[in-house]
Design an enzyme around this catalytic site. Sequence first.
Site, PDB file in Angstrom:
ATOM      1  N   ASP A   1      -6.469  -1.288  -5.458  1.00 32.65           N
ATOM      2  CA  ASP A   1      -5.792  -1.364  -4.164  1.00 32.65           C
ATOM      3  C   ASP A   1      -4.929  -0.128  -3.897  1.00 32.65           C
ATOM      4  O   ASP A   1      -4.430   0.062  -2.792  1.00 32.65           O
ATOM      5  CB  ASP A   1      -4.944  -2.644  -4.102  1.00 32.65           C
ATOM      6  CG  ASP A   1      -4.547  -3.015  -2.687  1.00 32.65           C
ATOM      7  OD1 ASP A   1      -5.131  -2.436  -1.744  1.00 32.65           O
ATOM      8  OD2 ASP A   1      -3.678  -3.892  -2.530  1.00 32.65           O
TER       9      ASP A   1
ATOM     10  N   LYS B   1      -5.503   9.594   6.041  1.00 33.51           N
ATOM     11  CA  LYS B   1      -6.143   8.499   5.310  1.00 33.51           C
ATOM     12  C   LYS B   1      -6.931   7.661   6.321  1.00 33.51           C
ATOM     13  O   LYS B   1      -6.379   7.216   7.330  1.00 33.51           O
ATOM     14  CB  LYS B   1      -5.085   7.635   4.620  1.00 33.51           C
ATOM     15  CG  LYS B   1      -5.644   6.316   4.048  1.00 33.51           C
ATOM     16  CD  LYS B   1      -4.585   5.513   3.288  1.00 33.51           C
ATOM     17  CE  LYS B   1      -5.113   4.129   2.889  1.00 33.51           C
ATOM     18  NZ  LYS B   1      -4.120   3.307   2.173  1.00 33.51           N
TER      19      LYS B   1
ATOM     20  N   LYS C   1      -6.612  -8.099  -2.326  1.00 34.52           N
ATOM     21  CA  LYS C   1      -5.340  -8.456  -1.687  1.00 34.52           C
ATOM     22  C   LYS C   1      -5.307  -9.966  -1.421  1.00 34.52           C
ATOM     23  O   LYS C   1      -6.367 -10.577  -1.271  1.00 34.52           O
ATOM     24  CB  LYS C   1      -5.226  -7.744  -0.333  1.00 34.52           C
ATOM     25  CG  LYS C   1      -4.875  -6.275  -0.419  1.00 34.52           C
ATOM     26  CD  LYS C   1      -4.695  -5.671   0.968  1.00 34.52           C
ATOM     27  CE  LYS C   1      -4.377  -4.195   0.901  1.00 34.52           C
ATOM     28  NZ  LYS C   1      -3.086  -3.889   0.263  1.00 34.52           N
TER      29      LYS C   1
ATOM     30  N   ARG D   1      -4.427   7.005  -2.092  1.00 32.91           N
ATOM     31  CA  ARG D   1      -4.088   8.246  -2.792  1.00 32.91           C
ATOM     32  C   ARG D   1      -5.311   8.867  -3.450  1.00 32.91           C
ATOM     33  O   ARG D   1      -5.386  10.085  -3.613  1.00 32.91           O
ATOM     34  CB  ARG D   1      -2.971   7.983  -3.803  1.00 32.91           C
ATOM     35  CG  ARG D   1      -3.338   7.047  -4.917  1.00 32.91           C
ATOM     36  CD  ARG D   1      -2.131   6.451  -5.615  1.00 32.91           C
ATOM     37  NE  ARG D   1      -1.484   5.423  -4.814  1.00 32.91           N
ATOM     38  CZ  ARG D   1      -0.401   4.742  -5.197  1.00 32.91           C
ATOM     39  NH1 ARG D   1       0.164   4.989  -6.364  1.00 32.91           N
ATOM     40  NH2 ARG D   1       0.124   3.824  -4.408  1.00 32.91           N
TER      41      ARG D   1
END
Length: 498
Positions: free
Chosen positions: A344, A262, A274, A348
């Site tokens: 957020d 990642k 965030k 994935r």
Amino acid sequence: MVMDNVLFTDKLAKNCSVVAGVYSDGSLSSSAQKIDENFGGIISRNLKKLNFVGKTLFKTCSFVADHGDYNHFILAGLGESDKKFTKFELEKLGAAIYSGVSKLDTDVVVAVEDVDLRASCDCVPAFIGFGALLKSWNFEKYKSKKDESIKLKNLSLLTADAKIAEEYFAKLRKIADGIFLTRLVVSEPANVIYPESLAAMAKNELSPLGVEVEILETAEMKKLGMNALLAVAQGSENKPRLAVLRWNGGKKSESPVAFVGKGVTFDSGGISLKPGDNMHEMRYDMAGSGTVLGLLKAVALNKLPVNVIGLMAMAENMPSGSAQRPGDVVKSMSGQTIETLNTDAEGRMILADALWYAQDRFNPAAIIDLATLTGAIVVALGHEFAGLFSNCDELADQIVKSSVATGEKVWRMPMSEHFDEGINSDVADMQNIGKPNVRGSSITAAQFLKRFVNDKKWAHIDIAGVETSVNDLFICSKGATGFGVHLLYDFLCENYVK
Ligand code: BES
Ligand code: MN
Ligand code: ZN
């Protein structure tokens, strides 16, 4: 930035400082004992005076010689004299010795040699040197005033067979160079490291070492249908990149091992923004890619006879007028559709396309991804262990074994249908966060990734808690740790190098 040299010698030079090993019963290591005899018992006398107990394995304390040619004697505790050292314990010993002597402006010779006799690894002085070297690295590029208290340039290890130690150390030195590259790119801020610059760095670092480096840009990703990765990137001025690194050290017929990292060079959260506190830490969100980069460097420098693929999936997650919205639906490269319920949970989505691409293009023997994927893994395992998830017990066991050997700790986490059901979406094939009644969001994230590996042998390592440290650790100062490079290098050597 890093100590100049680790040397191996069978002779004691004059006017150097000496690190003498002391056991918990107060006896000296045999090499230190010899020195003590030659210097009228200076070590043993001071040992008594200081009441130094060599019980704490890695404690050092120093005293100045009252006569003789030596400037300093430093005592290093070696613990029980019959306990076996692991490689990692030797590294820790080396790191502690480095910390104890780094401010001296003399040459330093380490006399702990008879540790050799009770170690469970092949080359003791080399691993002690490796630990010292790893500890000596620091990141002070942006400090106008460098730390001038660190004086040590060379550390010499006393050993009967300097040549063997040197040869062994040469390999470890290259692993360290990989670790240092990882630490460097993870430490760099997000205005310096963004997908384009990190891809360029991968090319500059690895091409000269014989690694094939291919960089995919937006247009190619569109053609391949990597819409999940692109969705994450679409809110940022900094365009995404997928770096494909290929080390062909093995036979042509052997399928490669693929590592996927990642590489979110900054994770603001996107529209699901965030909170501001600690948002700066999200410059570390590319650590998975940083680890893949450092690993490939170590592999290529040591010319490992194995085929390795490294994929660095890089994007910046920003909120803007062009950013993806909560509720958007995209079709991933695999054909499966994803509803983005939280922008957020971007890691994935990036990995979904990178994992699919890895298995589709390279038919790997195994795929291992590394990702700072979830805050929840830090809640579960703290900063001590990375979370290991896998669809294959054999692969997981191999990784755990290397973890024990290298001291880069992982803990296997469960996967199960319960969590898998938690990501079924009402409008698409899946949603990118779990349903509210399904907790354990690190597992949910792993279940999500599993849907993109097409039943290939796969492991996912959630490194959110271990890629940096706010405290000094044994073998590195606070900041980027380089976690995973040594672990996966060892994994390759143990399971794929014939
Ligand atoms: N990069 C973060 C995970 C993270 C958190 C890494 C803290 C290091 C330290 C990831 O992209 C993220 O934001 N995950 C969310 C997932 C959630 C929205 C399901 C999280 O962990 O809160
Ligand atoms: Mn995120
Ligand atoms: Zn993230």
